[in-house]
Write a protein that holds these residues in place. Sequence first.
Motif, short mmCIF file in Angstrom:
data_model
loop_
_atom_site.label_atom_id
_atom_site.label_comp_id
_atom_site.label_asym_id
_atom_site.label_seq_id
_atom_site.Cartn_x
_atom_site.Cartn_y
_atom_site.Cartn_z
N TYR A 67 0.83 -1.21 0.00
CA TYR A 67 0.00 0.00 0.00
C TYR A 67 0.86 1.26 0.00
CZ TYR A 67 -3.76 -3.18 1.26
OH TYR A 67 -4.67 -4.21 1.26
N SER A 182 -2.51 3.79 5.49
CA SER A 182 -2.41 3.35 4.09
C SER A 182 -3.70 3.67 3.34
CB SER A 182 -2.19 1.83 4.04
OG SER A 182 -0.99 1.49 4.66
N GLY A 209 -4.43 -2.34 -2.89
CA GLY A 209 -3.57 -1.18 -2.77
C GLY A 209 -3.13 -0.62 -4.10
#
Lengths: 536, 339
Positions: A67, A182, A209
Motif C-alpha cells: 500500500y 495506508s 492497494g
Amino acid sequence: MIETFHFGRRAALLAGVAAIAFAYVVPASAQTPKDTVVMAKQIDDIISMDPGESFEFSGSEAVTNIYDRLIRFDLADVSKLYGSLAESWSVGADGKTYTIKLKPGIKFHSGNPVTSEDVVYSFTRAVTLNKSPGFILTQFGFNKDNVKDRIKAVDATTVTMTVEKPFAPTFFYYCLTSTVASILDSKLVKANEKDGDFGNAWLKTNSAGSGPYKLVSWKASESYTLQANDAWFRGKPANKRVVVRHVSEPASQRLLLEKGDVDFARNLTKDQLEAIRKNDAVQVMQGRKGSILYLGLNQKNANLKKPEVREALKWLTDYDALEANIVRGTYVQHQAFLPVGFLGALSDRPYKYDVAKAKALLAKAGLADGFSVTMDTRNNSPIIDIAQALQAQWGKAGVKLEIIPGDGRQTLTKYRARNHDIYIGAWGPDYQDPHTNAETFAINENNAEDAKSKTLAWRNAWDIPEMTKKTSALVLEKDAKKREAGYLEIQKEHQKTSPFVIMFQQVEVVAHRKGVEGFILGPSFDNNFYYNIAKK
Amino acid sequence: MTAMSFARSGVRVVFTVALTFLGLLLVTFLIGRVVPIDPVLAAVGDRAPAEVYERVRLELGLDKPLWEQFWIYLTKVLTGDFGSSVLTSNKVIDDIFRVFPATLELATVATLIGVSVGIPAGVIAAVNQGKWQDQVVRVLGLVGYSIPVFWLGLMGLLLFYAKLGLVAGPGRQGVAFEDLIEPITGVVLLDSAIQGEWEVFRDAFSHVILPAAVLGYFSLAYISRMTRSFMIEQLRQEYIVTARVKGLSERRVVWRHALGNVLVPLLTVIALSYANLLEGSVLTETVFAWPGLGQYITNSLLSADMNAVLGGTIMVGVIFIGINMLTDVLYRLVDPRAK
C-alpha cells in the motif's frame, strides 16, 4: 552356488532401485528463480494483512510493500517529508484543519484511480474498525461518529482533515506515514464487505492497494507471496515476485542461505553472522531500527523505589561487555528513550560500568550489603544471555539477581499486571513521531491500578505528574525546533531519575547472497522496501 | 440376538468415545486457563489501547465464569463450530485442514521408512541373537533412541543438504514449485501424483525424505527392538522346530512362519508409533520449517489461543481413537482367530 547367485542378483536389483531412487531425490537446482526474491524469516507474528489491523513487525513490512500512503519521510533524514500519493499538504491558521491534495493519474492495482473518496474511506475505515493500530489516528480526536464530519472530500483530488486540538503539525504528519494510514481501493474493498466489516475478513488475506506489490497469498506461519505491480507510479519494481517463508530456526535459515535456496536470511544470530562472514557468496547489510532494549524497575518494590538504587543499577550495568560479548552486530549502545533516527533523539551516554560508584550509592540508600531482587526474563536469546551477564555484574555490589525465565507472552502478562520486580524487554516505537516513545516512557496520567492509560511508566508504577505535564505539552508545540529542544531536555532528566535502565538500540542485520542487491532497510520495519532488489 | 449385541457394543463404543473426548476437552480447557498467559494479548498485541483491549476481552467471552466459557465452547463444538483462532484469525477447522496434511505426509513416509527397515533389522537381530548383526542393530537402535531429534535433524541437514547436496533443504516445497498444483488432499506427494505433475512430486519428495528419515529413525529404533523380542519368543516355539524338521528352508521358517505370527502384536507397535508421529513433532517441524500440526498446537498454546489448542487436541484425539479402531479391524484381518 545357486543360492549365492540368487542372492547376488537380488542385491544387484536392490542396489539398482536404490540408485534410481537416489538420483530421483537429488534436488533439481539449488538456485532461486532469477526474477523471484526468496527470504527466510520468522513471520509467525503476522495476524492480518489488513493495513487497518496489522501492527506486528512482519505484518507492517509486508503491508508497506503493498500500500502507498499520503506522505512518507526521507529514510536518510527523517526530518524531511515528501509526498507519496499526496502532491501537497498544509495546515490552516487555526492549527486544526489540514488540506491534502492528491497527485493526479495514480491507479490502484485494480485499475481504479486513486481519488479523495478512497482517502476518506480508508481513514473512516481505520477509525471505525479501531483495531490495534487505530489509536494512531484516533488520538487526533477522530471517532466513528465524528469521522465523516472531520474527514471530507472537497473535490476529486482534495481532502480536508480536522483534528481535535492544534497539535504540532509534525506530529500529525508523522502519524500519516504509518501503516494504519495506508490508502485502500474503496471500490474493491466495498465489493468485498460482509456484514459491515469494511472488508476486514477479506483483506486479511487479499490486497487492495496501489503500491509496488500485490498480495498473492498469505498462509499463517508458513509464507507470503507478493507479485510486482509493473504499473506502480514510482516505477516498475526490479523483481517480479517476492516469496517470504517462515523458517523459525535460525540455523536452518543459515543453511538455506549458504546453499543458495534463499536470497535473504533475516533472523541470524550473532554467532551465525560471524560464521558466515567466511563465506564469499554471502554478504551482510544493516540498518538501525527504533527498538530499544531496557530494564523496567517496578516502583512498587521498596528497594527499587529508592532513587539511589535506580541510579546504582545504571552504574552497575557493563554496557561495553554486554555489547562485545552478547549483542555485537545486532544492537548498539544507547541510553535515552528516543532512538537515533527520531526528531530530538539524545545520543549522550552518561553511564558506564563503575562498581565503586554503585556501591557508594547503595550505601547511601542503606543497602551497603546489597539486596535481592527478581527479573522476569523472556526465555530466548539475547534476552536471557543479557540477564545472566547482569546477574554476574550486579553481584559485584552484592545485588542478588534471581532470573525468572518464561515464555514471551507469559512474562508480558505479568509485566502488564505490574507483578514484576524487574522486567527486561524491548520497546519499538509505534510511529515515527517522538511522542510515541515519550508518551510511554515519560507520561503516567494516573498511577492507580484501574488507570485508563497504561504506559510503560504506569507499568513500572512511576508516578510523575510534573514530567507528564511537560511531555504532554510538547505534542502541541508548533515550532519544530522548540519541540526538538523540549524532548532533549526531558530525556536528560529521564536519564537521571527514571526507573528505566536503557541499554541498547536495535540494529537490523540482514544476510543476503552476493549479487542480490537493493533491499532498502529503513528505521522501522514498515520502512523496509523490496522494490529495488535485483539479482545480477 | 447378534444384531442386538452388535448394536449394544456399538452404543458402548460411541459412549466411550464421547466420554474420552469430553474428558480430553475439559482437561485441555482447564490447563489452558491455568497457563499464566493473557489470551487477549495474542489477539491485540502489546500496544493496543485500553478500550480495544477491553472490547476484545469481552468478544472472547473472558469475562464470564470458567464453567460458562466451557459450556459455550462445548455447545458450539457439538454444532460443528470450533471457533476461530486468535493467532491466525482463520477458522480453527480450516487451519487444521491446512496443517494436518503436512504432518500426515511426513508421518506416513517416516513410518514407511521405520517399518521397511525396522522389521527386517529386528528379524536379522533375532535370528543372529548375540552375534555381530545383533550388536549392530542394538547400537543403531540405542543411538536412535538417545540422540536428540533436534540435533540429528540439524546434522542431517548439514551433511545431506549443505555438504553433499543430496536432498532439498528446510521447507515443504521449492519456491519455484509452490502453488503449481491444485490442492486436493493437501498432501503434496499425493496431489502431484494425481495430477501427473512429476516435477512437483520429485521436488516434494526430495524435501520430505530427510525429515522423514530422521523421524523414521526413531520409530525404526523402537520397531526393530520390538520385532527382535517378539521374534526371539516365536523362534523358541515348537511349531518352528516342526517346520524345520519338515525340511522347510530357513528363510521360509523365519520370514513366513515366525514373522507371520509376530505381525499381530507388531501391528499395535507400528500403529502407536504412527499415531505419535501424527500428533506432529514440534522439534523436527521447527528444524525443517515444516508447517505441521505440532508447530501449530505449540504456537497456539504459547499464545493461550484456546480455540486452536482445543481444536488441535480434538484432532489428536480423533487420530488416536481412529488408529486404535483401525488396528482392531486389521487385527481381525491378520489374525484368523479374532473373529
